[in-house]
Design an enzyme around this catalytic site. Structure first.
Site, short mmCIF file in Angstrom:
data_model
loop_
_atom_site.label_atom_id
_atom_site.label_comp_id
_atom_site.label_asym_id
_atom_site.label_seq_id
_atom_site.Cartn_x
_atom_site.Cartn_y
_atom_site.Cartn_z
N SER A 155 0.86 -1.20 0.00
CA SER A 155 0.00 0.00 0.00
C SER A 155 0.89 1.23 0.00
O SER A 155 2.01 1.20 0.52
CB SER A 155 -0.88 0.01 1.26
OG SER A 155 -1.49 1.27 1.41
N TYR A 170 -1.10 -1.05 10.09
CA TYR A 170 -1.32 -1.30 8.66
C TYR A 170 -0.08 -0.87 7.87
O TYR A 170 0.42 -1.61 7.02
CB TYR A 170 -2.55 -0.54 8.20
CG TYR A 170 -2.98 -0.79 6.77
CD1 TYR A 170 -3.80 -1.87 6.44
CD2 TYR A 170 -2.59 0.06 5.75
CE1 TYR A 170 -4.21 -2.08 5.14
CE2 TYR A 170 -2.99 -0.14 4.44
CZ TYR A 170 -3.81 -1.22 4.14
OH TYR A 170 -4.22 -1.43 2.84
#
Ligand code: NAD
Length: 264
Positions: A155, A170
């Site tokens: 990401s 994350y």
């Protein structure tokens, strides 16, 4: 040991290869778009997801609409024993496992100072350890054929320290995916296996807590160099390219599919 990365030893006959796609059950997700695109390109599809109903429905949809075999197994990627049993089942049901798309993942918008240990471990165990467990088992199969293509979803959060929706664990897990990708590119290259990552920016799925509101969409577009939020096909087509024999000289890389959100 050397291996010919350009030769797909398992693709001598149509339909002779299987791509394993994790996280494909979500109805508006990147995994579903990827599984459907790969099936349209002739890959047999092995679906691994924690959502048994969604995975089975997608396998049936693929089998009904594409001239390939599709098979779904249910497993939590953060549980290594479940993963190994599930991949054993896929391997027994399908042609050789030649490609892997690690897409399963969870989001986590909890601020660091409100984070519990349980939340930290949930996100790391799913988004990083899960990629390792699946990759480790599938790589054991790929090595036997001296051929493999692995793509894992990171990401832009890994590169920018969050900044869109999910926060610290994350970002850490997705940064770990980039490190894992580079290390495995070195270790698995001699076995004819390429290993790459994709770092998507904001993509129109339900992972940010449901469909994007007009306000959220406008805020996201303000951060991008293109005048739209990404769609699942943007990521699926990049994955399909990196799993194809058009990309045999690319390994250890992270491809940003993010509308220009992060440049390095
Ligand atoms: P999604 O929520 O639509 O799909 C996630 C899928 O993963 C679902 O099918 C879910 O059942 C599965 N899954 C979740 N936990 C699992 C587990 N423990 N074991 C097995 N399967 C599990 O999300 P999405 O937006 O399609 O995201 C796909 C991937 O892309 C994720 O790794 C996500 O972090 C990454 N990503 C998404 C965006 C975005 O903006 N949508 C941006 C960057 C990266």
């Amino acid at each position: 040991m050397t291996a010919d990365h350009t030769a797909d030893h398992t693709a001598d006959a149509p339909g002779a290869r299987t791509a394993v796609v994790t996280g494909a059950a979500s109805p508006r997700g990147i995994g579903r778009a990827t599984a459907l695109l790969l099936a349209s390109q002739g890959w047999n599809i092995g679906i691994l997801d924690i959502d048994a109903v969604g995975g089975k429905a997608l396998a049936e949809e693929i089998a009904a609409n594409h001239n390939v075999t599709a098979y779904a197994v249910t497993a939590d990627v953060s549980n290594e024993a479940q993963v190994r049993t599930a991949i054993d089942e896929l391997e027994a049901a399908l042609p050789p496992l030649a490609a892997l798309a690690n897409i399963a993942g969870v989001s986590s918008p909890v601020p660091y100072l409100e984070l519990t240990s349980d939340e930290w471990h949930r996100v790391i165990n799913t988004n990083l350890n899960g990629v390792h467990y699946v990759t480790r088992r599938v790589a054991e199969s790929m090595v036997r054929h001296n051929y493999g293509r692995i793509v894992s979803i990171s990401s832009t959060s890994a590169q920018r320290g969050g900044g869109t929706y999910s926060k610290t664990p994350y970002s850490v897990a997705k940064a770990g995916v980039i490190g894992l990708t580079r290390a495995l590119a070195r270790e698995l290259g001699p076995f004819g296996i390429t290993v790459n990552a994709i770092a998507p920016g904001p993509i129109n799925t339900d992972i940010m807590g449901g469909p994007l509101t007009p306000e959220t969409r406008a805020d996201l577009i303000d951060t991008l160099l293109v005048n739209r939020v990404g769609e699942t096909h943007d990521v699926a087509s990049a994955i399909a390219y990196l799993l194809s024999n058009q990309s045999t000289y690319i390994t250890g890389q992270t491809l940003n599919v993010d509308g220009g959100l992060y440049m390095h």
